[in-house]
Design a protein around this motif. Structure first.
Motif, mmCIF file in Angstrom:
data_model
loop_
_atom_site.group_PDB
_atom_site.id
_atom_site.type_symbol
_atom_site.label_atom_id
_atom_site.label_comp_id
_atom_site.label_asym_id
_atom_site.label_seq_id
_atom_site.Cartn_x
_atom_site.Cartn_y
_atom_site.Cartn_z
ATOM 1 N N GLN A 54 4.324 -7.165 -16.004
ATOM 2 C CA GLN A 54 5.248 -7.316 -17.129
ATOM 3 C C GLN A 54 5.733 -5.973 -17.661
ATOM 4 O O GLN A 54 6.874 -5.837 -18.087
ATOM 5 C CB GLN A 54 4.566 -8.096 -18.259
ATOM 6 C CG GLN A 54 4.535 -9.591 -18.016
ATOM 7 C CD GLN A 54 3.983 -10.330 -19.228
ATOM 8 O OE1 GLN A 54 3.072 -9.856 -19.896
ATOM 9 N NE2 GLN A 54 4.534 -11.499 -19.519
ATOM 10 N N SER A 55 4.862 -4.971 -17.633
ATOM 11 C CA SER A 55 5.213 -3.669 -18.207
ATOM 12 C C SER A 55 5.779 -2.692 -17.179
ATOM 13 O O SER A 55 6.161 -1.574 -17.511
ATOM 14 C CB SER A 55 3.984 -3.042 -18.882
ATOM 15 O OG SER A 55 2.955 -2.860 -17.930
ATOM 16 N N SER A 56 5.831 -3.122 -15.915
ATOM 17 C CA SER A 56 6.299 -2.223 -14.856
ATOM 18 C C SER A 56 7.815 -2.336 -14.660
ATOM 19 O O SER A 56 8.375 -3.434 -14.670
ATOM 20 C CB SER A 56 5.587 -2.556 -13.542
ATOM 21 O OG SER A 56 6.068 -1.745 -12.500
ATOM 22 N N ASP A 57 8.465 -1.203 -14.473
ATOM 23 C CA ASP A 57 9.916 -1.196 -14.239
ATOM 24 C C ASP A 57 10.258 -1.562 -12.797
ATOM 25 O O ASP A 57 11.347 -2.048 -12.510
ATOM 26 C CB ASP A 57 10.500 0.194 -14.547
ATOM 27 C CG ASP A 57 10.399 0.529 -16.026
ATOM 28 O OD1 ASP A 57 10.411 -0.415 -16.836
ATOM 29 O OD2 ASP A 57 10.284 1.717 -16.367
ATOM 30 N N GLU A 58 9.316 -1.299 -11.891
ATOM 31 C CA GLU A 58 9.552 -1.556 -10.475
ATOM 32 C C GLU A 58 8.625 -2.662 -9.968
ATOM 33 O O GLU A 58 7.486 -2.782 -10.422
ATOM 34 C CB GLU A 58 9.299 -0.289 -9.655
ATOM 35 C CG GLU A 58 10.287 0.830 -9.906
ATOM 36 C CD GLU A 58 9.965 2.064 -9.069
ATOM 37 O OE1 GLU A 58 9.276 1.920 -8.046
ATOM 38 O OE2 GLU A 58 10.396 3.148 -9.452
ATOM 39 N N LEU A 59 9.137 -3.440 -9.021
ATOM 40 C CA LEU A 59 8.310 -4.469 -8.400
ATOM 41 C C LEU A 59 7.280 -3.786 -7.502
ATOM 42 O O LEU A 59 7.623 -2.893 -6.731
ATOM 43 C CB LEU A 59 9.189 -5.397 -7.556
ATOM 44 C CG LEU A 59 8.556 -6.700 -7.063
ATOM 45 C CD1 LEU A 59 8.231 -7.612 -8.239
ATOM 46 C CD2 LEU A 59 9.487 -7.400 -6.092
ATOM 47 N N PRO A 60 6.004 -4.166 -7.620
ATOM 48 C CA PRO A 60 5.005 -3.557 -6.740
ATOM 49 C C PRO A 60 5.233 -3.963 -5.285
ATOM 50 O O PRO A 60 5.996 -4.895 -5.000
ATOM 51 C CB PRO A 60 3.680 -4.115 -7.264
ATOM 52 C CG PRO A 60 4.051 -5.362 -7.993
ATOM 53 C CD PRO A 60 5.423 -5.149 -8.534
ATOM 54 N N THR A 61 4.572 -3.267 -4.392
ATOM 55 C CA THR A 61 4.611 -3.620 -2.972
ATOM 56 C C THR A 61 3.190 -3.959 -2.524
ATOM 57 O O THR A 61 2.224 -3.693 -3.243
ATOM 58 C CB THR A 61 5.172 -2.466 -2.110
ATOM 59 O OG1 THR A 61 4.343 -1.303 -2.313
ATOM 60 C CG2 THR A 61 6.608 -2.146 -2.493
ATOM 61 N N THR A 62 3.085 -4.538 -1.356
ATOM 62 C CA THR A 62 1.764 -4.929 -0.845
ATOM 63 C C THR A 62 1.593 -4.447 0.593
ATOM 64 O O THR A 62 2.575 -4.168 1.287
ATOM 65 C CB THR A 62 1.595 -6.464 -0.882
ATOM 66 O OG1 THR A 62 2.605 -7.065 -0.053
ATOM 67 C CG2 THR A 62 1.722 -6.997 -2.297
ATOM 68 N N SER A 63 0.352 -4.364 1.035
ATOM 69 C CA SER A 63 0.090 -4.007 2.432
ATOM 70 C C SER A 63 -1.172 -4.709 2.927
ATOM 71 O O SER A 63 -2.073 -5.020 2.149
ATOM 72 C CB SER A 63 -0.044 -2.493 2.602
ATOM 73 O OG SER A 63 -1.091 -1.975 1.800
ATOM 74 N N GLN A 64 -1.177 -4.976 4.214
ATOM 75 C CA GLN A 64 -2.278 -5.702 4.831
ATOM 76 C C GLN A 64 -3.468 -4.787 5.113
ATOM 77 O O GLN A 64 -3.311 -3.560 5.142
ATOM 78 C CB GLN A 64 -1.814 -6.321 6.156
ATOM 79 C CG GLN A 64 -1.587 -5.295 7.256
ATOM 80 C CD GLN A 64 -0.191 -5.360 7.843
ATOM 81 O OE1 GLN A 64 0.750 -5.788 7.198
ATOM 82 N NE2 GLN A 64 -0.061 -4.938 9.086
#
Length: 284
Positions: A54-64
């Motif tokens: 909610q407080s982040s300006d950028e969408l996070p990313t994920t990795s396997q």
């Protein structure tokens, strides 16, 4: 007799206590906020993740996980002895996790570690409900071969439907699959999504409002169960109230013999967004 272990990854969203109780080993995926990296479910909880989102300006990313993450897990479980491992993971259409596990399988083969890797073709607790079923079967004395058969059977039979508040997260994360045609058309529309036989996200239907969506999903599930007993679960992304509402509806309509309520964790949450609700079950 060689010991048998069950391994999955953190996207199965199995409650920690349940995984511990059944001896299920969970390999974490990673979620990245700018320069910060967290282990899904280990160094960041679902609650912390949604607050941060909610407080982040950028969408996070994920990795396997890397193949070496799996190699280390398999070797630690085997503890220098021959062992059999059933490793069940997030849909290969959504992540490279299965591929990492398959590479690791080849790397431990010469150590006498016999790993069987399964693409669940599912996500969130629709993976978890399968993993828990297999782990319970082994606890009840089923053989390795019976557990392998059961894994394939549950992958085929488990039903899952999910509702998202917005398709934005699936779209930005590139996981929208065959539901792409819905993007940009959602004015008061609730898309009912599922995963197809290839493990891709697709749109089952679209209706106006949550109540109609619940009613539609109940219809699909009652058609599937045909009055049989069911093992069911609901996973939610910071949406406990609606999850409880849907649980009540399920219990009124179905003979539920086992039920799990769980959080959608950080990695799946990155791709579906807060407010998401997923319902999964199979007949017994």
């Amino acid at each position: 007799m060689e010991p048998i272990f069950v391994v999955t990854d953190s996207t199965a969203d199995i409650p920690k206590e349940l995984a511990k109780q059944l001896g299920i080993t969970v390999v974490p995926l990673k979620v990245h906020f700018s320069n910060e990296t967290y282990l899904d479910g280990e160094t960041i909880t679902a609650e912390q993740f949604y607050q941060k989102l909610q407080s982040s300006d950028e969408l996070p990313t994920t990795s396997q996980p890397s193949p070496m993450d799996f190699v280390e897990t398999y070797k630690k479980l085997a503890d220098g002895k021959p062992a059999k491992i059933i490793s069940i993971h997030l849909s290969a259409a959504l992540s490279g996790t299965v591929q990492s596990a398959l590479l690791a399988k080849e790397m431990v083969k010469d150590l006498g570690i016999d790993v069987h890797v399964f693409d669940s073709k599912k996500a969130s607790y629709s993976i978890g409900i399968i993993v828990v079923g297999v782990a319970k079967a082994l606890r009840e004395g089923k053989s390795f071969e019976e557990a392998l058969y059961l894994t394939n059977d549950l992958i085929e039979r488990t039903q899952v439907y999910f509702l998202v508040d917005t398709l934005t997260y699936l779209h930005k994360g590139g996981r929208i699959g065959k539901a792409a045609s819905l993007f940009g058309t959602l004015l008061n529309i609730k898309p009912i999504l599922s995963l197809n036989e290839q493990g891709e996200v697709f749109a089952v239907d679209k209706v106006r409002g949550q109540k109609k969506a619940f009613s539609k999903i109940l219809g699909y599930l009652t058609d599937y169960t045909k009055d049989k007993k069911v093992i069911a679960g609901i996973s939610h992304a910071a949406n406990l109230e609606e999850a409880k509402n849907f649980e009540q509806l399920l219990r009124e309509k179905m003979d539920i013999v086992e039920f799990v309520m769980t959080d959608i964790g950080p990695v799946i949450g990155t791709h579906v967004g807060p407010g998401t609700l997923a319902i999964m079950m199979y007949t017994v």
